[in-house]
Scaffold this motif. Sequence first.
Motif, short mmCIF file in Angstrom:
data_model
loop_
_atom_site.label_atom_id
_atom_site.label_comp_id
_atom_site.label_asym_id
_atom_site.label_seq_id
_atom_site.Cartn_x
_atom_site.Cartn_y
_atom_site.Cartn_z
N LEU A 186 44.78 -59.98 71.46
CA LEU A 186 44.18 -58.66 71.58
C LEU A 186 42.75 -58.74 72.09
O LEU A 186 42.32 -57.95 72.94
CB LEU A 186 44.25 -57.96 70.23
N THR A 193 38.08 -54.23 70.48
CA THR A 193 39.46 -54.47 70.03
C THR A 193 40.01 -53.22 69.35
O THR A 193 41.21 -52.94 69.42
CB THR A 193 39.51 -55.65 69.06
N SER A 220 43.61 -51.25 70.14
CA SER A 220 44.58 -50.84 69.11
C SER A 220 44.85 -49.35 69.19
O SER A 220 45.99 -48.90 69.06
CB SER A 220 44.04 -51.19 67.72
N ARG A 221 43.78 -48.58 69.45
CA ARG A 221 43.94 -47.13 69.50
C ARG A 221 44.83 -46.71 70.68
O ARG A 221 45.60 -45.76 70.58
CB ARG A 221 42.57 -46.47 69.60
N ASN A 266 48.29 -47.28 69.29
CA ASN A 266 48.64 -46.59 68.05
C ASN A 266 48.38 -45.09 68.09
O ASN A 266 49.12 -44.31 67.50
CB ASN A 266 47.87 -47.20 66.87
N PRO A 305 51.80 -55.84 72.49
CA PRO A 305 51.36 -55.73 71.09
C PRO A 305 52.48 -56.11 70.14
O PRO A 305 53.65 -55.86 70.39
CB PRO A 305 50.99 -54.25 70.95
N ARG A 318 51.23 -54.10 64.28
CA ARG A 318 50.81 -52.71 64.42
C ARG A 318 51.22 -51.90 63.20
O ARG A 318 50.48 -51.07 62.70
CB ARG A 318 51.44 -52.10 65.67
N SER A 350 48.55 -50.01 60.70
CA SER A 350 48.45 -48.55 60.74
C SER A 350 49.39 -47.83 59.79
O SER A 350 49.37 -46.62 59.71
CB SER A 350 48.76 -48.07 62.17
#
Length: 359
Positions: free
Chosen positions: A26, A37, A41-42, A45, A69, A74, A78
Amino acid sequence: MSSSHESATPDTPAVRTRRNSGRAVLGDVARLAGVSTATVSRVYNEPDRVSPGVRERVLQAATTLNWIPNAAGRALASTRTHIAGAIIPTLDDQVFASQVAGMQAVFASRGITLFLGCSNYDPAQALTQVQAMLARGVEVIAIVGEAHPPELFDALRQTRVPYVITYAYREGSPHHCIGFDNRAAYVEIAEHLIELGHRSFAAVIQPARDNDRVQARVTGIREALARHGIAVRPSHMHEGPATIAFGRESLRAIWQGSDKRPTAIICGNDQLAIGVLLEAAELGIKVPQQLSVTGFDDVAIAQQIHPSLTTVRVDTAEIGRRAAQYLLDVLDGKNNTESGVVQPVLMARESTASVPLSG
């Protein structure tokens, strides 16, 4: 003295092997895209919280580095899996493929993967597939029709997974439905033929067992005819596979098995109706002069065949899109009060006409 690893640019193989795994991580994607980072991720997600430009840079960086990913990671990070499920009766029917395409487009825009199951019109298979999807952590599920075992809906309630019923709609349903009123659609078809003067009917339909949509359609035909003192003779009611071959077989049996021949045949879908039209040509039956024929779905060939087929058009892709949007709204805590009705449209074409005076 710096090592070759330190002097490497972010998109070189040296970076991809820095963690001794041979794969990008990542952080590599973040550096190449010039973001944090957390932003990477955003993008995967919560993509709607990232600007299109940044999202494109991150996705391009991920493609350059061949980075995908990790789904399990994930989900842990989340508490979400970003997986949706859909159960349809079959992929052999264009209407369900179109619905899935509509759902897929909406879910993909939010970074959600769609898992697909086909029940083959078997409620037990539908239950098994829903249970398997729940075990794999799907967040929402779309299911065609209401005719499923109570255990299926119990499992959804117990796991608190939001769901929606598609391709069917009726007032008073205990489920959130997005589709159309199958009974009302077939009342409209029957009334169209009655207005043309028809009083002798046949019906060629799909198997009604475990299929609430077909059951509603048959009810619609019978209700509309009964209001005019008409009924379909048992020998003129044919139930079987939703295929061209069964449509042909049914017309042959109806035409050769009775002195009292119908002047109109209502079919459960366009495949059956096309079979009836083809067999009519084989038997020398003139459509619509001797026999009016209706279908349902408005598949591509319905307008091209001769005579063109009177049928009903349903925007199944719109059903899929609205079902997916409803489920996303539930996940987002929004109160979606939009009506679940997608209105079908009767397409009157060459295969129906006024009943002949001698009929």
